[in-house]
Design a protein around this motif. Sequence first.
Motif, PDB file in Angstrom:
ATOM      1  N   VAL A  49       0.904  -1.311  -0.046  1.00 54.15           N
ATOM      2  CA  VAL A  49      -0.222  -0.100  -0.088  1.00 54.15           C
ATOM      3  C   VAL A  49       1.020   1.074  -0.189  1.00 54.15           C
ATOM      4  CG1 VAL A  49      -1.871  -1.080   1.186  1.00 54.15           C
ATOM      5  CG2 VAL A  49      -0.109   0.044   2.674  1.00 54.15           C
ATOM      6  N   GLU A  50       0.307   2.348  -0.508  1.00 50.10           N
ATOM      7  CA  GLU A  50       1.038   3.574  -0.366  1.00 50.10           C
ATOM      8  C   GLU A  50       1.161   4.043   1.046  1.00 50.10           C
ATOM      9  OE1 GLU A  50       0.888   8.096  -2.512  1.00 50.10           O
ATOM     10  OE2 GLU A  50      -0.914   6.830  -2.285  1.00 50.10           O
ATOM     11  N   ASN A  51       2.365   4.530   1.158  1.00 49.10           N
ATOM     12  CA  ASN A  51       2.619   4.933   2.759  1.00 49.10           C
ATOM     13  C   ASN A  51       2.099   6.259   2.808  1.00 49.10           C
ATOM     14  OD1 ASN A  51       4.171   6.667   4.643  1.00 49.10           O
ATOM     15  ND2 ASN A  51       5.575   4.852   4.786  1.00 49.10           N
ATOM     16  N   PRO A  52       1.110   6.326   3.910  1.00 50.83           N
ATOM     17  CA  PRO A  52       0.454   7.738   4.170  1.00 50.83           C
ATOM     18  C   PRO A  52       1.177   9.036   4.131  1.00 50.83           C
ATOM     19  CG  PRO A  52      -0.544   6.028   5.512  1.00 50.83           C
ATOM     20  CD  PRO A  52       1.051   5.306   4.926  1.00 50.83           C
ATOM     21  N   VAL A  53       2.416   8.962   4.599  1.00 51.42           N
ATOM     22  CA  VAL A  53       3.358   9.940   4.788  1.00 51.42           C
ATOM     23  C   VAL A  53       3.711  10.485   3.291  1.00 51.42           C
ATOM     24  CG1 VAL A  53       5.589  10.991   5.240  1.00 51.42           C
ATOM     25  CG2 VAL A  53       4.362   9.481   6.919  1.00 51.42           C
ATOM     26  N   ASP A  54       4.062   9.531   2.559  1.00 52.02           N
ATOM     27  CA  ASP A  54       4.370   9.805   0.877  1.00 52.02           C
ATOM     28  C   ASP A  54       3.216  10.311   0.202  1.00 52.02           C
ATOM     29  OD1 ASP A  54       6.941   8.527   1.431  1.00 52.02           O
ATOM     30  OD2 ASP A  54       6.329   7.031   0.563  1.00 52.02           O
ATOM     31  N   ALA A  55       1.911   9.969   0.647  1.00 50.81           N
ATOM     32  CA  ALA A  55       0.674  10.539  -0.148  1.00 50.81           C
ATOM     33  C   ALA A  55       0.714  11.888   0.436  1.00 50.81           C
ATOM     34  CB  ALA A  55      -0.353   9.665   0.257  1.00 50.81           C
ATOM     35  N   PHE A  56       1.013  12.157   1.739  1.00 47.89           N
ATOM     36  CA  PHE A  56       0.571  13.505   2.204  1.00 47.89           C
ATOM     37  C   PHE A  56       1.513  14.641   1.778  1.00 47.89           C
ATOM     38  CE2 PHE A  56       2.275  16.581   5.452  1.00 47.89           C
ATOM     39  CZ  PHE A  56       0.835  17.512   5.525  1.00 47.89           C
ATOM     40  N   VAL A  57       2.721  13.993   1.432  1.00 48.16           N
ATOM     41  CA  VAL A  57       3.707  14.951   0.862  1.00 48.16           C
ATOM     42  C   VAL A  57       3.402  15.319  -0.459  1.00 48.16           C
ATOM     43  CG1 VAL A  57       6.301  14.926  -0.124  1.00 48.16           C
ATOM     44  CG2 VAL A  57       5.793  13.896   2.366  1.00 48.16           C
ATOM     45  N   ASP A  58       2.918  14.136  -1.382  1.00 52.40           N
ATOM     46  CA  ASP A  58       2.503  14.540  -2.724  1.00 52.40           C
ATOM     47  C   ASP A  58       1.152  15.626  -2.833  1.00 52.40           C
ATOM     48  OD1 ASP A  58       4.580  12.750  -3.706  1.00 52.40           O
ATOM     49  OD2 ASP A  58       3.308  11.100  -3.940  1.00 52.40           O
ATOM     50  N   LEU A  59       0.360  15.050  -1.785  1.00 52.13           N
ATOM     51  CA  LEU A  59      -0.841  16.162  -1.894  1.00 52.13           C
ATOM     52  C   LEU A  59      -0.651  17.267  -1.430  1.00 52.13           C
ATOM     53  CD1 LEU A  59      -3.135  13.278  -0.595  1.00 52.13           C
ATOM     54  CD2 LEU A  59      -3.519  14.392  -2.776  1.00 52.13           C
ATOM     55  N   LEU A  60       0.304  17.569  -0.421  1.00 51.17           N
ATOM     56  CA  LEU A  60       0.516  18.739   0.270  1.00 51.17           C
ATOM     57  C   LEU A  60       1.209  19.518  -0.795  1.00 51.17           C
ATOM     58  CD1 LEU A  60       0.281  20.806   2.630  1.00 51.17           C
ATOM     59  CD2 LEU A  60       2.413  20.105   3.198  1.00 51.17           C
ATOM     60  N   GLY A  61       2.056  19.078  -1.570  1.00 55.84           N
ATOM     61  CA  GLY A  61       2.916  19.668  -2.553  1.00 55.84           C
ATOM     62  C   GLY A  61       1.973  20.331  -3.571  1.00 55.84           C
ATOM     63  N   GLU A  62       0.976  19.417  -4.025  1.00 59.56           N
ATOM     64  CA  GLU A  62       0.315  19.657  -5.110  1.00 59.56           C
ATOM     65  C   GLU A  62      -0.892  20.892  -4.518  1.00 59.56           C
ATOM     66  OE1 GLU A  62      -2.280  16.381  -6.012  1.00 59.56           O
ATOM     67  OE2 GLU A  62      -0.524  15.173  -6.812  1.00 59.56           O
ATOM     68  N   ALA A  63      -1.059  20.909  -3.320  1.00 56.45           N
ATOM     69  CA  ALA A  63      -1.927  21.912  -2.869  1.00 56.45           C
ATOM     70  C   ALA A  63      -1.257  23.348  -2.723  1.00 56.45           C
ATOM     71  CB  ALA A  63      -2.581  21.574  -1.657  1.00 56.45           C
ATOM     72  N   THR A  64      -0.053  23.176  -2.374  1.00 58.53           N
ATOM     73  CA  THR A  64       0.443  24.543  -2.132  1.00 58.53           C
ATOM     74  C   THR A  64       1.562  24.878  -3.195  1.00 58.53           C
ATOM     75  OG1 THR A  64       2.493  23.263  -1.257  1.00 58.53           O
ATOM     76  CG2 THR A  64       0.782  23.779   0.333  1.00 58.53           C
ATOM     77  N   GLY A  65       1.603  24.254  -4.204  1.00 55.25           N
ATOM     78  CA  GLY A  65       3.012  24.340  -5.171  1.00 55.25           C
ATOM     79  C   GLY A  65       4.281  24.531  -4.800  1.00 55.25           C
ATOM     80  N   GLU A 238       4.271  34.553   7.437  1.00 55.85           N
ATOM     81  CA  GLU A 238       3.088  34.771   7.195  1.00 55.85           C
ATOM     82  C   GLU A 238       2.510  34.069   5.953  1.00 55.85           C
ATOM     83  OE1 GLU A 238       0.732  35.563   9.679  1.00 55.85           O
ATOM     84  OE2 GLU A 238       2.468  35.475  10.875  1.00 55.85           O
ATOM     85  N   GLU A 239       3.115  34.340   5.012  1.00 55.73           N
ATOM     86  CA  GLU A 239       2.770  33.777   3.775  1.00 55.73           C
ATOM     87  C   GLU A 239       2.750  32.321   3.814  1.00 55.73           C
ATOM     88  OE1 GLU A 239       4.079  33.476  -0.956  1.00 55.73           O
ATOM     89  OE2 GLU A 239       5.405  34.645   0.293  1.00 55.73           O
ATOM     90  N   THR A 240       3.691  31.480   4.241  1.00 59.99           N
ATOM     91  CA  THR A 240       3.743  30.243   4.355  1.00 59.99           C
ATOM     92  C   THR A 240       2.537  29.722   5.250  1.00 59.99           C
ATOM     93  OG1 THR A 240       5.876  30.024   3.996  1.00 59.99           O
ATOM     94  CG2 THR A 240       4.875  28.061   4.828  1.00 59.99           C
ATOM     95  N   ARG A 241       2.428  30.301   6.339  1.00 56.77           N
ATOM     96  CA  ARG A 241       1.231  29.912   7.490  1.00 56.77           C
ATOM     97  C   ARG A 241       0.053  29.998   6.909  1.00 56.77           C
ATOM     98  NH1 ARG A 241       1.198  30.010  13.026  1.00 56.77           N
ATOM     99  NH2 ARG A 241       3.367  30.630  13.169  1.00 56.77           N
ATOM    100  N   ALA A 242      -0.260  31.118   6.210  1.00 65.41           N
ATOM    101  CA  ALA A 242      -1.863  31.246   5.483  1.00 65.41           C
ATOM    102  C   ALA A 242      -1.804  30.183   4.376  1.00 65.41           C
ATOM    103  CB  ALA A 242      -1.610  32.661   4.849  1.00 65.41           C
ATOM    104  N   LEU A 243      -0.654  29.807   3.690  1.00 69.14           N
ATOM    105  CA  LEU A 243      -0.684  28.890   2.695  1.00 69.14           C
ATOM    106  C   LEU A 243      -1.095  27.399   3.172  1.00 69.14           C
ATOM    107  CD1 LEU A 243      -0.375  28.307  -0.491  1.00 69.14           C
ATOM    108  CD2 LEU A 243       1.999  27.805   0.112  1.00 69.14           C
ATOM    109  N   LEU A 244      -0.405  27.016   4.180  1.00 73.63           N
ATOM    110  CA  LEU A 244      -0.845  25.926   4.929  1.00 73.63           C
ATOM    111  C   LEU A 244      -2.030  25.883   5.747  1.00 73.63           C
ATOM    112  CD1 LEU A 244       2.777  25.343   6.713  1.00 73.63           C
ATOM    113  CD2 LEU A 244       1.827  23.925   4.872  1.00 73.63           C
ATOM    114  N   GLU A 245      -2.513  26.834   6.120  1.00 75.73           N
ATOM    115  CA  GLU A 245      -3.802  26.646   6.733  1.00 75.73           C
ATOM    116  C   GLU A 245      -4.819  26.541   5.637  1.00 75.73           C
ATOM    117  OE1 GLU A 245      -2.885  29.371  10.902  1.00 75.73           O
ATOM    118  OE2 GLU A 245      -3.981  30.522   9.200  1.00 75.73           O
ATOM    119  N   GLU A 246      -4.655  27.046   4.504  1.00 78.26           N
ATOM    120  CA  GLU A 246      -5.438  26.770   3.461  1.00 78.26           C
ATOM    121  C   GLU A 246      -5.572  25.355   2.760  1.00 78.26           C
ATOM    122  OE1 GLU A 246      -6.686  28.790  -1.023  1.00 78.26           O
ATOM    123  OE2 GLU A 246      -5.277  29.778   0.250  1.00 78.26           O
TER     124      GLU A 246
END
Length: 298
Positions: A49-65, A238-246
């Motif tokens: 199965v896909e490691n959840p951490v790897d999935a999180f890294v991919d998805l967060l990268g996509e969401a934040t750019g 502040e920019e990174t914090r706002a980006l992560l919270e979104e």
Amino acid sequence: MSPLRRSLAAAAVLAIAASAASACSSSEAAEDDGTIVFASTPLSDDPTVENPVDAFVDLLGEATGREVEVIDVPDYLSVVEAIRSDHVDIGIMSGFPSALAVSTGEVDALVAWPGNGDPVSTCMVLTDSPYEEAADFEGATIAMADPASSSGYFMPVQLLDAAGLTKDEDYEVVFAGGHDAAMVALKKGDVDAACTSTMLPPLSIEWGIFEEGEFRTVGASDAMSVSMSVLGSQELDEETRALLEEAIPEVFSEENADRLGVLMEGMTEGPVVSPGADMFTPMIDVAAISGADLSDLE
């Protein structure tokens, strides 16, 4: 802090130091190129199965750019130390470690998920036991899972405290090493009761520990105010914090549940962005009753 806790804390610091060069360089890189550095404890060794951490890294990268980098650490204490020393930007933690981390005043909760509002724990006794309610456990020997378990220690202690009983004074706790082992100790008559998750008594029959009608449950704990949270460094710009919270609520959406697996366990309610410390207060109070600190939560 006791000698044991000092040793645990020291071990955590050494664990972080082992990856300090890469972590610090990652933190510096984040300032230059916007890389988000994430501290993770081990989650899955299943190659199928896909490691959840790897999935999180991919998805967060996509969401934040942005690029997302993982720093592996051995336990929750190491995650907190890495965040509050600004070696990493974020970490994901379950309810009690999150609450204890926030209570230090040195890390911020970026996003938190409330508990589902249901009682977390109950206590099991044999059917012919004289114990009818939680207050009756005065003088009893009670099996619990382990000192880092939310449903097998922290919330049972809360249940008994609400009934007017003080840990180590009014009853004795025996750590069995797991929920099933606590039930086995009760079955064998080694203890007077076993406190566990509210979900597990029926499963004890499926597991073959008890037969139907051999036990009953006594009492119910409160719900947990927080099931999971994403903690962040107080040095985030502040920019990174706002980006992560979104981005974080977007990542932890139902469509990603299969990929994120255990990282989304317990997330039955919608997320709270930038939660106040008061959201964690009930759990901090329970931890205090239990005599726990971060070094207990490996």
